[in-house]
Design a protein around this motif. Structure first.
Motif, mmCIF file in Angstrom:
data_model
loop_
_atom_site.group_PDB
_atom_site.id
_atom_site.type_symbol
_atom_site.label_atom_id
_atom_site.label_comp_id
_atom_site.label_asym_id
_atom_site.label_seq_id
_atom_site.Cartn_x
_atom_site.Cartn_y
_atom_site.Cartn_z
ATOM 1 N N LEU A 12 0.824 -1.207 0.000
ATOM 2 C CA LEU A 12 0.000 0.000 0.000
ATOM 3 C C LEU A 12 0.858 1.256 0.000
ATOM 4 O O LEU A 12 0.581 2.209 -0.739
ATOM 5 N N ARG A 13 1.892 1.248 0.833
ATOM 6 C CA ARG A 13 2.765 2.428 0.908
ATOM 7 C C ARG A 13 3.477 2.646 -0.416
ATOM 8 O O ARG A 13 3.551 3.770 -0.915
ATOM 9 N N TRP A 14 4.025 1.593 -0.998
ATOM 10 C CA TRP A 14 4.745 1.706 -2.271
ATOM 11 C C TRP A 14 3.822 2.196 -3.382
ATOM 12 O O TRP A 14 4.217 3.037 -4.193
ATOM 13 N N TRP A 15 2.581 1.690 -3.396
ATOM 14 C CA TRP A 15 1.679 2.079 -4.480
ATOM 15 C C TRP A 15 1.364 3.566 -4.417
ATOM 16 O O TRP A 15 1.330 4.249 -5.440
ATOM 17 N N ARG A 16 1.147 4.088 -3.214
ATOM 18 C CA ARG A 16 0.842 5.513 -3.108
ATOM 19 C C ARG A 16 2.063 6.369 -3.436
ATOM 20 O O ARG A 16 1.957 7.360 -4.168
ATOM 21 N N THR A 17 3.229 5.974 -2.930
ATOM 22 C CA THR A 17 4.406 6.844 -3.072
ATOM 23 C C THR A 17 5.097 6.688 -4.415
ATOM 24 O O THR A 17 5.688 7.663 -4.921
ATOM 25 N N GLU A 18 5.051 5.492 -5.015
ATOM 26 C CA GLU A 18 5.776 5.240 -6.256
ATOM 27 C C GLU A 18 4.884 5.211 -7.491
ATOM 28 O O GLU A 18 5.367 5.409 -8.611
ATOM 29 N N GLN A 19 3.596 4.929 -7.317
ATOM 30 C CA GLN A 19 2.699 4.794 -8.470
ATOM 31 C C GLN A 19 1.663 5.910 -8.548
ATOM 32 O O GLN A 19 0.797 5.890 -9.420
ATOM 33 N N SER A 20 1.743 6.868 -7.638
ATOM 34 C CA SER A 20 0.811 7.996 -7.695
ATOM 35 C C SER A 20 1.512 9.222 -7.129
ATOM 36 O O SER A 20 2.623 9.133 -6.585
ATOM 37 N N GLU A 21 0.869 10.360 -7.228
ATOM 38 C CA GLU A 21 1.382 11.597 -6.652
ATOM 39 C C GLU A 21 0.466 12.098 -5.546
ATOM 40 O O GLU A 21 0.475 13.281 -5.209
ATOM 41 N N LEU A 22 -0.317 11.195 -4.963
ATOM 42 C CA LEU A 22 -1.286 11.577 -3.949
ATOM 43 C C LEU A 22 -0.645 11.636 -2.574
ATOM 44 O O LEU A 22 0.157 10.773 -2.198
ATOM 45 N N SER A 23 -1.020 12.635 -1.821
ATOM 46 C CA SER A 23 -0.594 12.724 -0.429
ATOM 47 C C SER A 23 -1.520 11.881 0.442
ATOM 48 O O SER A 23 -2.574 11.420 -0.011
ATOM 49 N N CYS A 61 -9.292 4.786 -6.998
ATOM 50 C CA CYS A 61 -8.600 6.073 -6.889
ATOM 51 C C CYS A 61 -7.303 6.067 -7.692
ATOM 52 O O CYS A 61 -6.963 7.049 -8.356
ATOM 53 N N PHE A 62 -6.581 4.954 -7.635
ATOM 54 C CA PHE A 62 -5.339 4.839 -8.389
ATOM 55 C C PHE A 62 -5.591 4.539 -9.867
ATOM 56 O O PHE A 62 -4.660 4.622 -10.681
ATOM 57 N N GLY A 63 -6.817 4.142 -10.221
ATOM 58 C CA GLY A 63 -7.166 3.865 -11.616
ATOM 59 C C GLY A 63 -6.439 2.676 -12.202
ATOM 60 O O GLY A 63 -5.976 2.728 -13.344
ATOM 61 N N VAL A 64 -6.338 1.575 -11.422
ATOM 62 C CA VAL A 64 -5.515 0.447 -11.863
ATOM 63 C C VAL A 64 -6.337 -0.804 -12.201
ATOM 64 O O VAL A 64 -5.778 -1.899 -12.311
ATOM 65 N N GLY A 65 -7.645 -0.672 -12.349
ATOM 66 C CA GLY A 65 -8.452 -1.740 -12.919
ATOM 67 C C GLY A 65 -8.468 -3.049 -12.161
ATOM 68 O O GLY A 65 -8.594 -4.113 -12.753
ATOM 69 N N GLY A 66 -8.329 -2.990 -10.837
ATOM 70 C CA GLY A 66 -8.365 -4.201 -10.038
ATOM 71 C C GLY A 66 -7.005 -4.770 -9.689
ATOM 72 O O GLY A 66 -6.917 -5.737 -8.926
ATOM 73 N N THR A 67 -5.930 -4.209 -10.228
ATOM 74 C CA THR A 67 -4.599 -4.776 -10.010
ATOM 75 C C THR A 67 -4.203 -4.757 -8.536
ATOM 76 O O THR A 67 -3.745 -5.764 -7.982
ATOM 77 N N LEU A 68 -4.355 -3.614 -7.879
ATOM 78 C CA LEU A 68 -4.001 -3.519 -6.469
ATOM 79 C C LEU A 68 -4.852 -4.457 -5.637
ATOM 80 O O LEU A 68 -4.346 -5.145 -4.738
ATOM 81 N N HIS A 69 -6.132 -4.500 -5.914
ATOM 82 C CA HIS A 69 -7.045 -5.376 -5.181
ATOM 83 C C HIS A 69 -6.592 -6.830 -5.285
ATOM 84 O O HIS A 69 -6.531 -7.558 -4.284
ATOM 85 N N GLY A 70 -6.236 -7.266 -6.498
ATOM 86 C CA GLY A 70 -5.817 -8.645 -6.694
ATOM 87 C C GLY A 70 -4.499 -8.966 -6.011
ATOM 88 O O GLY A 70 -4.339 -10.035 -5.407
#
Length: 455
Positions: A12-23, A61-70
């Motif tokens: 979760l931390r990596w996805w927010r910090t490396e795959q998005s620009e969201l705070s 929110c990340f717009g990744v089509g289920g990838t993070l969920h899976g």
């Protein structure tokens, strides 16, 4: 070494910090949690991670089509499911990008063979984080089959994986072949005789037109030439002889029971409350599942409501590994029976053939339109195939006099696999079925490969 595949919090931390620009603040507002501290606690492991609806909101929110969920659900599969050399998946819904995550037990690498309809892919599976295989299209039937040369785990999901996910990602479109296989595929043979020449311009030009139709990847279709020519000359059999296998009328355990259900629930990141909601939603017409039902099951009590273990297996993504539950919806019809499986069930089903009285023939025919398969039987034999979609019609079985059946869902320990080699019932059905498959095949070739994929 990347650690985003080591824990759910790190993912979760990596996805927010490396795959998005969201705070943290922006993500908290988008997901609908009260404070950025909630997100921070998820990302550090101080509290349990997001609930299913919150995880879905993160994915959206990340717009990744289920990838993070899976990935989140798959991360701890080795903690709860036994390592085995074979895994299956019937992807559901409209064709779209999908992936498989292959891991092997122990410290040595392995080798995998993946079959998905007309495609075959062989790849190495490193120890540790394993390897991902990315595809861009699927058909729900036949199932994707992954065969490992040693016990391991395979998880499946939807969406497009980041190239820097933490281990290699193989693009199936670059490395899969369409070509020589083991037994000849009936659909391929039927296509070569009828549908393909008609669709692509006649028997003398259809193969060149087919390659051109697939555009940039047309040269890849060339590997199918010898297989298709061989199939045109072959007499394709849809039968299998299971009359000489060891068979028994002995019963089998109906479900896992006790601690293993708790381990799998925890591995999926689900609370008792979350799992009760997911399980109940599979069939609103059945009795609702409560936290108490699941708590009692995890502590050794027998299921107290109908279809509890079957629904639980589906909600936990276990593909039938947790139960061997019998179904009772078997109706006699002209020349045989029809078996209705639970509406929510997708995965392995089994049928046991039992002789009574004086049976004149030892044959049966499975019909799951538009497919069929002939069997030569012995008393007590169990066969297994797969229900590919919730919309599947009942399984029809033509039986000779003197035979009856038992049936169920889940992995039966004595079942003979009869998933391969089914034939299309008729030429008319073949046209529509093959048209669908070739649209999926075209989509798999046409979508561009991912930039930066390791080769």
């Amino acid at each position: 070494m990347a650690n985003q595949l080591h824990s759910r919090a790190a993912l979760l931390r990596w996805w927010r910090t490396e795959q998005s620009e969201l705070s943290l603040e922006e993500l908290a507002r988008a997901v609908g949690v009260e404070s950025p501290t909630t997100i921070h606690n998820w990302e550090t492991g101080r509290t349990d991670g997001p609930r299913p609806h919150q995880l879905a909101a993160l994915d959206t929110c990340f717009g990744v089509g289920g990838t993070l969920h899976g990935l989140y659900a798959a991360l701890r599969t080795p903690d709860a499911l036994d390592a085995t050399p074979r895994w299956w998946q019937n992807f559901q819904g409209e064709s779209r990008p999908c992936w498989a995550w292959l891991r092997v037990a122990g410290g040595q690498p392995g080798v995998a063979r993946i079959d998905a309809g007309p495609f075959r892919l062989d790849c190495e599976v490193p120890a540790g984080e394993g390897v991902f295989v990315q595809a861009y299209a699927f058909a729900s039937n036949p199932a994707v089959i992954v065969r490992l040369d040693r016990p391991g785990w395979v998880d499946f999901g939807y969406g497009v994986l980041p190239t820097n996910i933490g281990t290699d990602v193989i693009d199936a479109v670059r490395f899969a072949v369409v070509g020589p296989r083991g037994p000849l595929d009936h659909a391929l043979a039927q296509a070569s005789r009828a549908w393909l020449p008609h669709e692509f311009g006649g028997s003398d030009r259809w193969f060149d037109n087919l390659k051109q139709h697939f555009g940039h990847f047309g040269h890849r279709v060339e590997v199918a030439r010898h297989a298709v020519l061989a199939a045109m000359k072959a007499a394709v059999s849809t039968g299998i002889d299971v009359s000489s296998v060891d068979a028994s009328r002995d019963g089998v355990p109906q479900h896992w029971g006790s601690e293993r259900y708790r381990r799998l629930r925890v591995a999926r990141g689900l609370s008792l409350s979350d799992l009760a909601q997911l399980t109940s939603a599979l069939d609103p017409d059945l009795s609702a599942v409560t936290k108490d039902h699941l708590h009692r099951l995890e502590h050794g009590s027998a299921p107290r409501i109908p279809d509890l273990v079957e629904r639980l297996d589906m909600a936990l993504g276990a593909d039938g590994r947790t139960c061997t539950a019998e179904v009772t919806a078997i109706q006699e019809v002209d020349r045989g029976v029809e078996i209705t499986f639970p509406s929510y069930w997708v995965g392995p089903v089994w049928v046991q053939f039992l002789r009574f009285g004086k049976a004149t023939e030892s044959r049966a025919r499975l019909i799951w339109s538009p497919w069929h398969k002939n069997l030569k039987l012995c008393d007590g034999v169990v066969v297994t195939t797969r229900r590919s979609e919730p919309t599947n019609a009942p399984l029809r079985i033509d039986l000779a006099a003197g035979w009856h059946v038992r049936a169920g869902v889940g992995v039966h320990p004595r079942a003979i696999d009869v998933n391969e080699g089914w034939g299309l019932v008729s030429r008319d059905m073949a046209f529509a079925t093959l048209a669908h498959y070739f649209k999926v095949l075209e989509a798999a070739f046409r979508l561009p490969p991912r930039d930066g994929t390791p080769s």
